[in-house]
Design a protein around this motif. Structure first.
Motif, PDB file in Angstrom:
ATOM      1  N   ARG A  71      26.305 -24.558   6.766  1.00  0.00           N
ATOM      2  CA  ARG A  71      27.309 -24.030   7.689  1.00  0.00           C
ATOM      3  C   ARG A  71      26.971 -22.617   8.129  1.00  0.00           C
ATOM      4  N   TYR A  72      26.439 -21.810   7.218  1.00  0.00           N
ATOM      5  CA  TYR A  72      26.045 -20.441   7.547  1.00  0.00           C
ATOM      6  C   TYR A  72      25.017 -20.431   8.677  1.00  0.00           C
ATOM      7  N   VAL A  73      24.022 -21.284   8.589  1.00  0.00           N
ATOM      8  CA  VAL A  73      23.003 -21.364   9.640  1.00  0.00           C
ATOM      9  C   VAL A  73      23.636 -21.764  10.968  1.00  0.00           C
ATOM     10  N   GLU A  74      24.573 -22.695  10.926  1.00  0.00           N
ATOM     11  CA  GLU A  74      25.251 -23.121  12.160  1.00  0.00           C
ATOM     12  C   GLU A  74      26.011 -21.963  12.803  1.00  0.00           C
ATOM     13  N   VAL A  75      26.702 -21.178  11.985  1.00  0.00           N
ATOM     14  CA  VAL A  75      27.472 -20.051  12.524  1.00  0.00           C
ATOM     15  C   VAL A  75      26.541 -19.005  13.120  1.00  0.00           C
TER      16      VAL A  75
END
Length: 227
Positions: A71-75
């Motif tokens: 999720r961090y990479v997506e954000v």
């Protein structure tokens, strides 16, 4: 024997303007449902190490690193354009990278505590992607110990190119210096982050530069100093 120059990213190549930190906090709250309340020291550490500390500090026991990092990479991907507007290159970086790119005796790559995707977003925001063989880099998902990232990077480079290298690590923290020394690498430090030059020297850096604005001194340190 050629040199493998392993670049740290944050406060060595560039400053990201807090973009990744904001994404980290947003992703953490979204994935865990826990409000952010305790910011760790990020400088010089691996994302895996930081994630472990953040989970422990917030009492999170039901979330994996993999789930959080996804999720961090997506954000970060959603707001990656902000690196160029909120951040900046450190002095002299573009000129030093260009000079080394023209040296057949040097291979440049990244050794960074960032996860690979975020590392790629950061350097791409400033048009630096072509400067590095990112495939052989060492990243924050490789291990929680920074010295291991240097070792993995060297192993990948030697496997890909089929030759040994003189390893050189350049970074702005004591963690970068000690990781270099643990691997028998040349430790070049730049006092462009929060760590004073005296502390970098005391940690054992072979050379401490105020920044990379002196092109000739920077290139000489990176290409001639031996461990």
């Amino acid at each position: 024997m050629r040199r493998l120059v392993m670049w740290d990213i944050d406060y060595t190549l560039l400053r990201g303007g807090g973009v990744a930190a904001r994404a980290w906090k947003a992703a953490f709250t979204e994935v865990t449902g826990v409000a952010w309340r305790d910011t760790p020291i990020f400088g010089g550490r691996t994302d895996t190490d930081i994630c472990t500390e953040v989970f422990a500090a917030h009492g999170v026991t039901d979330c994996t690193h993999e789930r959080f990092f996804a999720r961090y990479v997506e954000v970060v991907q959603e707001i990656r354009h902000e690196f160029a507007t909120q951040g900046a290159l450190m002095p002299g970086v573009r000129e030093v990278l260009a000079r080394l790119a023209g040296d057949p005796g040097v291979v440049q790559t990244l050794v960074t505590g960032n996860v690979p995707e975020v590392a790629a977003f950061k350097v791409a925001a400033f048009g630096l992607s072509g400067s590095f063989d990112a495939e052989v880099g060492g990243y924050g998902t490789d291990d929680h110990v920074r010295a291991t990232l240097v070792r993995r990077c060297r192993e990948r480079a030697e496997a890909k190119y089929g030759e040994p290298f003189h390893p050189v690590v350049i970074g702005d923290t004591v963690h970068d210096v000690t990781a270099a020394l643990a691997n028998g690498a040349v430790a070049i430090a730049v006092a462009t982050g929060a760590t004073p030059a005296a502390d970098l020297a005391a940690a054992g850096a072979h050379v401490v530069l105020p920044d990379l604005s002196d092109l000739e001194a920077s290139v000489q340190a990176l290409t001639t100093i031996r461990a």
